[in-house]
Design a protein around this motif. Structure first.
Motif, PDB file in Angstrom:
ATOM      1  N   ALA A  64      66.728  36.912   7.262  1.00 19.95           N
ATOM      2  CA  ALA A  64      67.571  36.169   8.209  1.00 19.95           C
ATOM      3  C   ALA A  64      66.772  35.663   9.402  1.00 19.95           C
ATOM      4  CB  ALA A  64      68.721  37.040   8.681  1.00 19.95           C
ATOM      5  N   THR A  65      65.882  36.520   9.944  1.00 20.46           N
ATOM      6  CA  THR A  65      65.153  36.155  11.165  1.00 20.46           C
ATOM      7  C   THR A  65      63.696  35.829  10.914  1.00 20.46           C
ATOM      8  OG1 THR A  65      64.522  38.436  11.623  1.00 20.46           O
ATOM      9  CG2 THR A  65      66.624  37.691  12.520  1.00 20.46           C
ATOM     10  N   GLN A  66      63.207  36.066   9.711  1.00 24.10           N
ATOM     11  CA  GLN A  66      61.804  35.892   9.338  1.00 24.10           C
ATOM     12  C   GLN A  66      60.869  36.798  10.142  1.00 24.10           C
ATOM     13  OE1 GLN A  66      60.869  34.015   6.653  1.00 24.10           O
ATOM     14  NE2 GLN A  66      63.066  33.786   6.402  1.00 24.10           N
ATOM     15  N   GLN A  67      61.433  37.833  10.778  1.00 25.54           N
ATOM     16  CA  GLN A  67      60.635  38.775  11.548  1.00 25.54           C
ATOM     17  C   GLN A  67      59.947  39.740  10.599  1.00 25.54           C
ATOM     18  OE1 GLN A  67      62.871  41.134  14.294  1.00 25.54           O
ATOM     19  NE2 GLN A  67      61.050  42.069  15.202  1.00 25.54           N
TER      20      GLN A  67
END
Length: 97
Positions: A64-67
């Protein structure tokens, strides 16, 4: 099958009381746990092998956040069924088709 049903069935098969069977199962699991905590492998003939394996640290990405996150190493319990047990399940599966 839950623990109570397992103890009841095993006690009937062995001819012991539920209390004696429960103590027996508890003792077996306690010894197995202790051996695994010490890093030993438990091999039960005709059933399989239990061992503790170390999973290495890895990088994971939150979709979702590419973190990116670093997942630390950890110990996991692994079970490998015996060849005999695998064959029993294979035969049972084939006979139902």
């Amino acid at each position: 099958m839950n623990n109570k049903e397992f103890i009841s069935g095993l006690s009937q098969k062995l001819g012991y009381s539920n209390k004696e069977t429960s103590q027996l199962v508890s003792s077996v699991l306690s010894i197995m746990t202790q051996e695994l905590q010490e890093g030993n492998i438990i091999s039960i003939q005709g059933f399989g092998t239990f061992e503790v394996k170390k999973k290495l640290e890895r990088i994971s990405v939150n979709p979702a956040t590419q973190q990116r996150m670093l997942i630390p190493p950890k110990l996991v319990l692994a079970y490998k069924p015996s060849i005999l047990l695998k064959e029993k399940f294979k035969q049972k599966t084939l006979s139902h088709e």
